[in-house]
Design a protein around this motif. Structure first.
Motif, mmCIF file in Angstrom:
data_model
loop_
_atom_site.group_PDB
_atom_site.id
_atom_site.type_symbol
_atom_site.label_atom_id
_atom_site.label_comp_id
_atom_site.label_asym_id
_atom_site.label_seq_id
_atom_site.Cartn_x
_atom_site.Cartn_y
_atom_site.Cartn_z
ATOM 1 N N VAL A 59 -2.002 -10.639 5.903
ATOM 2 C CA VAL A 59 -0.857 -9.786 5.576
ATOM 3 C C VAL A 59 -0.941 -9.415 4.109
ATOM 4 O O VAL A 59 -1.167 -10.260 3.250
ATOM 5 N N GLY A 60 -0.792 -8.137 3.821
ATOM 6 C CA GLY A 60 -0.898 -7.671 2.440
ATOM 7 C C GLY A 60 -2.241 -7.058 2.141
ATOM 8 O O GLY A 60 -2.517 -6.679 1.008
ATOM 9 N N THR A 61 -3.104 -6.939 3.167
ATOM 10 C CA THR A 61 -4.428 -6.361 2.922
ATOM 11 C C THR A 61 -4.580 -5.056 3.679
ATOM 12 O O THR A 61 -3.767 -4.693 4.517
ATOM 13 N N PHE A 263 -5.548 6.875 -4.347
ATOM 14 C CA PHE A 263 -4.555 6.559 -3.313
ATOM 15 C C PHE A 263 -4.786 5.148 -2.772
ATOM 16 O O PHE A 263 -3.837 4.384 -2.559
ATOM 17 N N LEU A 264 -6.048 4.779 -2.553
ATOM 18 C CA LEU A 264 -6.319 3.456 -1.990
ATOM 19 C C LEU A 264 -5.913 2.354 -2.956
ATOM 20 O O LEU A 264 -5.399 1.305 -2.539
ATOM 21 N N TYR A 265 -6.132 2.569 -4.251
ATOM 22 C CA TYR A 265 -5.675 1.590 -5.244
ATOM 23 C C TYR A 265 -4.161 1.430 -5.182
ATOM 24 O O TYR A 265 -3.628 0.321 -5.220
ATOM 25 N N GLY A 266 -3.488 2.606 -5.132
ATOM 26 C CA GLY A 266 -2.032 2.571 -5.079
ATOM 27 C C GLY A 266 -1.540 1.854 -3.836
ATOM 28 O O GLY A 266 -0.591 1.064 -3.876
ATOM 29 N N LEU A 267 -2.209 2.115 -2.725
ATOM 30 C CA LEU A 267 -1.800 1.488 -1.466
ATOM 31 C C LEU A 267 -1.974 -0.022 -1.532
ATOM 32 O O LEU A 267 -1.112 -0.787 -1.109
ATOM 33 N N ARG A 268 -3.091 -0.440 -2.086
ATOM 34 C CA ARG A 268 -3.332 -1.880 -2.193
ATOM 35 C C ARG A 268 -2.279 -2.552 -3.059
ATOM 36 O O ARG A 268 -1.801 -3.641 -2.768
ATOM 37 N N ALA A 269 -1.933 -1.871 -4.156
ATOM 38 C CA ALA A 269 -0.928 -2.445 -5.055
ATOM 39 C C ALA A 269 0.423 -2.554 -4.361
ATOM 40 O O ALA A 269 1.136 -3.547 -4.517
ATOM 41 N N VAL A 270 0.765 -1.545 -3.584
ATOM 42 C CA VAL A 270 2.058 -1.574 -2.891
ATOM 43 C C VAL A 270 2.074 -2.676 -1.840
ATOM 44 O O VAL A 270 3.054 -3.402 -1.677
ATOM 45 N N LEU A 271 0.957 -2.830 -1.138
ATOM 46 C CA LEU A 271 0.941 -3.777 -0.028
ATOM 47 C C LEU A 271 0.844 -5.211 -0.472
ATOM 48 O O LEU A 271 1.226 -6.129 0.255
ATOM 49 N N ARG A 272 0.277 -5.419 -1.674
ATOM 50 C CA ARG A 272 0.020 -6.798 -2.091
ATOM 51 C C ARG A 272 1.295 -7.609 -2.187
ATOM 52 O O ARG A 272 1.306 -8.813 -1.960
ATOM 53 N N ALA A 278 -2.311 -2.798 6.574
ATOM 54 C CA ALA A 278 -2.681 -1.405 6.844
ATOM 55 C C ALA A 278 -4.077 -1.325 7.430
ATOM 56 O O ALA A 278 -4.975 -2.076 7.040
ATOM 57 N N VAL A 279 -4.254 -0.409 8.370
ATOM 58 C CA VAL A 279 -5.581 -0.103 8.901
ATOM 59 C C VAL A 279 -5.770 1.392 8.742
ATOM 60 O O VAL A 279 -4.925 2.170 9.173
ATOM 61 N N LEU A 280 -6.831 1.795 8.091
ATOM 62 C CA LEU A 280 -7.068 3.230 7.955
ATOM 63 C C LEU A 280 -8.490 3.575 8.352
ATOM 64 O O LEU A 280 -9.396 2.763 8.245
ATOM 65 N N THR A 281 -8.668 4.800 8.835
ATOM 66 C CA THR A 281 -9.997 5.234 9.218
ATOM 67 C C THR A 281 -10.375 6.428 8.349
ATOM 68 O O THR A 281 -9.542 7.266 8.035
#
Lengths: 293, 296
Positions: A59-61, A263-272, A278-281
């Motif tokens: 969770v968080g990844t 965007f991916l950096y931002g997403l990781r920071a938000v989710l951490r 999150a799962v993205l393709t």
């Protein structure tokens, strides 16, 4: 396995033994602590994928899947992920630029929920009166002839991770029990971001929308402890494709070369700091260098 | 596969004809247009690369009258005043107003003479968005276009074809009047079918397929090679002849009961034991894996 004589109608549950947990870990349905480092993990929906990534998705990844050429298998994995969220009672967030998220949700695979070894003794009696061939079906192990066929896989005993039937669609009743947030890019009005921003408007709108959902749903820990915690599952199919406004897939020197990675950096920071996964393709076969060897 | 696409039985969507300098796909495009006109559909043609006279020459005057021709050849970028059709009009709002100008209940086919011209002047993401909206919206049943694959970056061609329902790649064949078409068709269920066919186009724009479609990727030519038979080429005999098989069936196994005793034992009597089997992790013992019990 020797067992004491029980009544005929006993359930096939193994034991009533339950491990006593002394820890104060939050117990959210559909998650469990990892055996390796105690991190909270959720199932991806595909049990063999869970086994490959060490038990499940933490969770968080963020899990990134590179799409296959016609985007069939990657979509299937994403649908399994969403279906697992529906069955575990997690909240869902689906963002898409190509198909409407509601259309993707109607195509989730149907879960296999009934117990495997549930054949009644009635069947055994029917088989005795059956034709000759069924009697001779087992020459050596004939004592086991009337027992129901049991799968050797641990299907019924695992509670973490479910099995699905891809040929059938999930029933609407099961699906509507889950709370789903949708982000469909064509319907989303995108205000122009700051001119020097490294993010594209579509990505910043998506990131803002995710932050909003996390904040409102209390996934970032701001909710009062009385409210039961839940996990948010985020699915982002085909991120980086031209429909998001990104020309990363079309040119060798794209105008916004770093938009997707920002965007991916931002997403990781938000989710951490939140209870989400999150799962993205990404259609990486279009981002590879266009030079042919 | 090619003929089904031309006849329109596959249900429309976005069809892209990819050609190259070695073989032009324009004649195939014209045969698609002619077939659509024969089916009495409304056909709109955005001609960026073709002059009206040439089109008249290829298709014939009567066909041209029934076709809704949009002249985008004369002034595609709008340099002069009152251009008939510019490349910047290739966005959903303009196309919708163009296509719904005549209210018909017949299915509409939009033919674009080439996507390559549009991609040269508009951004690929805008073109992709428009194509996706054309595919999703109900106004147009089939969108058909030509794409010159050697004019663009390989990834750009890939991105456009990624959106397509079917992609036809044409290449010159071995004989002079023949060409080879490789079709990749994506069904609504997500299944992909591929086929490679040889075809030729006659003077009246009908396509004749010379060979059966060969599914791409399967064994070439002769029937698929037989699997290697492990029981062959051994110094001992692993196979059974019929007589040997019958003798094996007749053999009475030791410790086997007669049929009556078996059925008596199979019937669950009072007080007899039951066999309870529940699959367990320890039952999955793999004899070939020495590290099965290793817990890392």
């Amino acid at each position: 396995m020797a067992a004491p004589m029980k009544s005929m109608g006993s359930s096939f549950n193994a034991t009533s033994f339950q491990k006593k947990t002394r820890s104060k870990l939050i117990s959210i349905p559909g998650t469990r602590p990892s055996v390796q480092n105690g991190q909270l993990i959720v199932s991806t929906g595909v049990t063999s994928l869970d086994y490959l990534i060490g038990g499940g998705l933490a969770v968080g990844t963020v899990l990134l899947i590179e799409e296959d050429r016609y985007n069939s298998y990657s979509q299937m994995v994403l649908k399994y992920f969403m279906a697992e969220g529906v069955l575990c009672g997690h909240e869902l967030f689906l963002a898409s630029a190509q198909d409407h998220p509601d259309d993707i949700l109607t195509e989730l695979p149907a879960p296999i929920l009934d117990d495997i070894a549930s054949h009644s003794p009635m069947e055994g009696r029917m088989q005795l009166g059956g034709p000759h061939a069924s009697q001779d079906a087992m020459k050596i192990a004939w004592r086991y002839q009337n027992l129901p066929k049991v799968q050797t896989a641990l299907a019924s005993s695992s509670r973490f991770g479910h099995y699905y039937d891809v040929s059938k669609k999930m029933e609407p009743e099961i699906r509507q029990a889950a709370n789903c947030h949708a982000f469909y890019l064509p319907e989303h009005s995108t205000e122009s971001s700051a001119p020097r921003s490294p993010l594209l408007e579509s990505y910043s709108a998506l990131l803002r929308s995710i932050q909003e959902v996390i904040r409102k749903g209390g996934f970032d820990g701001a909710a009062p402890p009385a409210k039961s915690r839940n996990v948010l599952r985020i699915g982002l199919p085909s991120l980086g494709s031209p429909l998001w406004g990104d020309d990363l897939c079309c040119r060798d020197n794209p105008a916004h070369g770093h938009a997707l990675t920002t965007f991916l950096y931002g997403l990781r920071a938000v989710l951490r700091s939140s209870l989400s996964v999150a799962v993205l393709t990404i259609p990486s076969h279009l981002i590879q260098s266009g030079l042919s060897v | 596969m090619l003929l089904e696409l031309i006849q329109g039985t596959e249900g429309g969507g976005l069809i892209i004809i990819q050609d190259s300098i070695h073989y032009s796909g324009r004649t195939l495009l014209m045969s698609f247009i002619k077939a659509a006109l024969k089916r009495d559909e409304v056909v709109h043609l955005l001609a960026f690369e073709l002059h009206e006279e040439e089109l008249k020459h290829e298709l014939g005057h009567s066909c041209l009258q029934r076709l809704k021709f949009h002249n985008a050849f004369h002034d595609p970028l709008g340099w002069n005043e009152n251009p008939p059709f510019t490349v910047h009009q290739f966005i959903t709002s303009e196309l919708d107003s163009l296509l719904t100008s005549n209210q018909h209940s017949k299915p509409v086919t939009l033919v674009i003479d080439s996507f390559s011209f549009i991609l040269r002047h508009l951004s690929p993401s805008a073109v992709c968005k428009t194509l996706q909206q054309l595919k999703k919206g109900g106004a147009v049943k089939t969108t058909l276009g030509l794409l010159h694959s050697d004019m663009h970056h390989r990834n750009m061609v890939g991105s456009i074809c990624h959106l397509a329902t079917s992609v036809l790649t044409v290449a010159p064949g071995h004989q002079c009047h023949e060409a080879v078409a490789k079709t990749i068709w994506r069904a609504k269920s997500g299944k992909i079918s591929q086929a490679m066919e040889r075809f030729s186009i006659s003077d009246d724009m009908t396509v004749k397929v010379q060979s059966k479609p060969v599914p791409v990727g399967s064994g070439q030519g002769e029937a698929g090679d037989a699997e290697v038979d492990p029981t062959a080429n051994l110094t001992f005999n692993l196979r059974l002849s019929d007589q040997e098989r019958q003798a094996k069936e007749k053999l009475a196994l030791p410790f086997v009961f007669s049929k009556e005793k078996k059925s008596a034992l199979l019937r669950p009597g009072p007080g007899s034991g039951r066999i309870l089997y529940e699959p367990d992790a320890n039952d999955d013992y793999d004899q070939e894996d020495p590290d099965d019990d290793l817990d890392i």
